[in-house]
Design a protein around this motif. Sequence first.
Motif, PDB file in Angstrom:
ATOM      1  N   VAL A  23      62.871  74.994  96.147  1.00  0.00           N
ATOM      2  CA  VAL A  23      63.502  73.696  96.381  1.00  0.00           C
ATOM      3  C   VAL A  23      63.488  73.313  97.856  1.00  0.00           C
ATOM      4  O   VAL A  23      63.449  72.130  98.195  1.00  0.00           O
ATOM      5  CB  VAL A  23      64.932  73.685  95.811  1.00  0.00           C
ATOM      6  CG1 VAL A  23      65.691  72.418  96.210  1.00  0.00           C
ATOM      7  CG2 VAL A  23      64.893  73.790  94.284  1.00  0.00           C
ATOM      8  N   ALA A  24      63.514  74.297  98.770  1.00  0.00           N
ATOM      9  CA  ALA A  24      63.596  73.978 100.200  1.00  0.00           C
ATOM     10  C   ALA A  24      62.437  73.097 100.644  1.00  0.00           C
ATOM     11  O   ALA A  24      62.625  72.116 101.366  1.00  0.00           O
ATOM     12  CB  ALA A  24      63.627  75.274 101.022  1.00  0.00           C
ATOM     13  N   VAL A  25      61.206  73.431 100.233  1.00  0.00           N
ATOM     14  CA  VAL A  25      60.040  72.635 100.620  1.00  0.00           C
ATOM     15  C   VAL A  25      59.976  71.336  99.822  1.00  0.00           C
ATOM     16  O   VAL A  25      59.582  70.285 100.337  1.00  0.00           O
ATOM     17  CB  VAL A  25      58.746  73.458 100.426  1.00  0.00           C
ATOM     18  CG1 VAL A  25      57.507  72.582 100.525  1.00  0.00           C
ATOM     19  CG2 VAL A  25      58.681  74.562 101.483  1.00  0.00           C
ATOM     20  N   LEU A  26      60.377  71.391  98.549  1.00  0.00           N
ATOM     21  CA  LEU A  26      60.236  70.225  97.674  1.00  0.00           C
ATOM     22  C   LEU A  26      61.445  69.294  97.704  1.00  0.00           C
ATOM     23  O   LEU A  26      61.412  68.246  97.064  1.00  0.00           O
ATOM     24  CB  LEU A  26      60.009  70.686  96.228  1.00  0.00           C
ATOM     25  CG  LEU A  26      58.720  71.477  95.962  1.00  0.00           C
ATOM     26  CD1 LEU A  26      58.673  71.903  94.504  1.00  0.00           C
ATOM     27  CD2 LEU A  26      57.490  70.659  96.318  1.00  0.00           C
ATOM     28  N   LEU A 142      57.021  83.480 100.830  1.00  0.00           N
ATOM     29  CA  LEU A 142      55.872  82.969 101.587  1.00  0.00           C
ATOM     30  C   LEU A 142      55.110  81.923 100.770  1.00  0.00           C
ATOM     31  O   LEU A 142      54.735  80.864 101.272  1.00  0.00           O
ATOM     32  CB  LEU A 142      54.974  84.135 101.982  1.00  0.00           C
ATOM     33  CG  LEU A 142      53.784  83.874 102.899  1.00  0.00           C
ATOM     34  CD1 LEU A 142      53.483  85.120 103.722  1.00  0.00           C
ATOM     35  CD2 LEU A 142      52.539  83.489 102.121  1.00  0.00           C
ATOM     36  N   LEU A 143      54.897  82.214  99.483  1.00  0.00           N
ATOM     37  CA  LEU A 143      54.174  81.270  98.621  1.00  0.00           C
ATOM     38  C   LEU A 143      54.952  79.975  98.426  1.00  0.00           C
ATOM     39  O   LEU A 143      54.355  78.937  98.115  1.00  0.00           O
ATOM     40  CB  LEU A 143      53.893  81.919  97.265  1.00  0.00           C
ATOM     41  CG  LEU A 143      52.914  83.101  97.285  1.00  0.00           C
ATOM     42  CD1 LEU A 143      52.843  83.738  95.891  1.00  0.00           C
ATOM     43  CD2 LEU A 143      51.534  82.648  97.733  1.00  0.00           C
ATOM     44  N   LEU A 148      53.005  76.228  98.688  1.00  0.00           N
ATOM     45  CA  LEU A 148      53.642  75.336  97.718  1.00  0.00           C
ATOM     46  C   LEU A 148      53.474  73.878  98.135  1.00  0.00           C
ATOM     47  O   LEU A 148      53.184  73.011  97.293  1.00  0.00           O
ATOM     48  CB  LEU A 148      55.121  75.678  97.581  1.00  0.00           C
ATOM     49  CG  LEU A 148      55.954  74.732  96.709  1.00  0.00           C
ATOM     50  CD1 LEU A 148      55.399  74.643  95.289  1.00  0.00           C
ATOM     51  CD2 LEU A 148      57.418  75.162  96.689  1.00  0.00           C
ATOM     52  N   ALA A 149      53.650  73.592  99.420  1.00  0.00           N
ATOM     53  CA  ALA A 149      53.485  72.217  99.897  1.00  0.00           C
ATOM     54  C   ALA A 149      52.069  71.718  99.642  1.00  0.00           C
ATOM     55  O   ALA A 149      51.858  70.581  99.194  1.00  0.00           O
ATOM     56  CB  ALA A 149      53.826  72.138 101.388  1.00  0.00           C
ATOM     57  N   ARG A 249      56.598  71.550 107.782  1.00  0.00           N
ATOM     58  CA  ARG A 249      57.819  72.247 107.363  1.00  0.00           C
ATOM     59  C   ARG A 249      57.459  73.579 106.716  1.00  0.00           C
ATOM     60  O   ARG A 249      58.075  74.618 106.972  1.00  0.00           O
ATOM     61  CB  ARG A 249      58.615  71.396 106.359  1.00  0.00           C
ATOM     62  CG  ARG A 249      59.236  70.151 106.916  1.00  0.00           C
ATOM     63  CD  ARG A 249      60.306  69.614 105.982  1.00  0.00           C
ATOM     64  NE  ARG A 249      59.828  69.317 104.641  1.00  0.00           N
ATOM     65  CZ  ARG A 249      59.380  68.133 104.229  1.00  0.00           C
ATOM     66  NH1 ARG A 249      59.317  67.132 105.105  1.00  0.00           N
ATOM     67  NH2 ARG A 249      58.987  67.939 102.994  1.00  0.00           N
ATOM     68  N   GLY A 250      56.464  73.535 105.844  1.00  0.00           N
ATOM     69  CA  GLY A 250      56.035  74.752 105.172  1.00  0.00           C
ATOM     70  C   GLY A 250      55.549  75.807 106.145  1.00  0.00           C
ATOM     71  O   GLY A 250      55.789  77.001 105.952  1.00  0.00           O
ATOM     72  N   ASN A 251      54.876  75.374 107.216  1.00  0.00           N
ATOM     73  CA  ASN A 251      54.377  76.332 108.205  1.00  0.00           C
ATOM     74  C   ASN A 251      55.515  77.050 108.919  1.00  0.00           C
ATOM     75  O   ASN A 251      55.443  78.255 109.179  1.00  0.00           O
ATOM     76  CB  ASN A 251      53.483  75.622 109.225  1.00  0.00           C
ATOM     77  CG  ASN A 251      52.147  75.207 108.642  1.00  0.00           C
ATOM     78  OD1 ASN A 251      51.670  75.807 107.681  1.00  0.00           O
ATOM     79  ND2 ASN A 251      51.550  74.168 109.197  1.00  0.00           N
TER      80      ASN A 251
END
Length: 416
Positions: A23-26, A142-143, A148-149, A249-251
């Motif tokens: 959820v953090a990335v999405l 990590l994934l 994920l993004a 953000r994902g990085n």
Amino acid sequence: MLLRLLVVLAPAYILSQFLRNSVAVLAPNLSQDLGIGSAGLGTLTGAFFLSFAFMQLPVGMALDRFGPRRVMASLLAVVGAGCVVFAFADSAPVLLLGRILMGMGCAPLLMGAMVVFARAFAPERFASLTAMHLAIGNTGILLATSPLAMMADLIDWRGTFFGAGLLAGLFAVLMVVTLPEQIRGKPLSSGRSEGITQSLMGVGRVIADRRLWPLMPMLFTGYGSVAAMTALWGGPYLADIYGLNPIDRGNVLLLMAVGSILGPICYAPLDRRFNTRKWVVVPGCALVMGIFGLLAIWGRPPFWLLPILLFLISAGNGYFSVSMAHARSLYPDHALGRGMTVSNMLVMGGVGLLQPMSGLVAGLFTDGATGAMGEPSYRAVFAFLGVSLGLSLAFYLKAPDCPPYKKSPSDKIKGL
């Protein structure tokens, strides 16, 4: 034998970590598509962990009675169903249902592996084996960052979760086919045929043991405070305060994921190296608490420094595996399932409650007209998490140490 076990057990735990942190990335995408605010995101993320925690007692009793293979394989099917429901959700309540099913299904995937390690290997190896499993499983975090993004950009977040559901079904089959019922002649179930009343009485004896009480706040907040960053607030913080896009953000979150892999590896040998568990946990917790306090005071550190601080939060949390070993040392072999799941119920209950609670704290400092979260909101979240860890550390300091090489059968919880 260990390598074979990890090949069977690790993929399912990797999937569990991916799902719990997704959820953090999405979060910005879900907010845009379905209009979910900060409190709703906290509830959505916390639902996974609360349902996970709710399942711990029945899972613990089932692990003792039926063994890890049947319990883990059965509930992986529930994970698959939850992913599919989430993928096809058209409203926040349906998303919530999907998260609840995911949490229920993932409930035995760490504890089942711990039961295998505890029953098949020497007790002093437990912390190292658990840390190794956590390090491998944390690749799921990590994934759940840049990959994920990118996947969400490529096939949308719905397609990503549908694919995760298919993987859950595949891992269930793998578990049934390859995980044995016993290792080196040692059964992975307790061999006891207890009724529900006897099992519940055993759980009650675990909870009533006073030596566990000083550990309870640490178990409740130790992992939950860091999970609040990796699973919920990390992405929105980077978007709202630093204006980063999903890939960027994902990085940054990827670096936190690397820390969550390296941390357990670094902590794994320390309890045996120094023959102490308590004094490995204390400085690790103090480090994470201090960084949350720094973020609460600073609010917006220079961007070059931020990834370092976030990495230290996740890497420092590697002490979690040692705190679980501290709790494990209290349980006799035949009650490992219920004992470890009582501990994990505290851990996941803490994650499930800290996230919506932090959402409420953030809401107190959110612009009522626009609903936007600014720097004061995130400072309040960081302060809340730091204070929670500080209170837990104060209780934990009262706990007696349990050195790996100075355990006696008389120290175990009796009557289980």
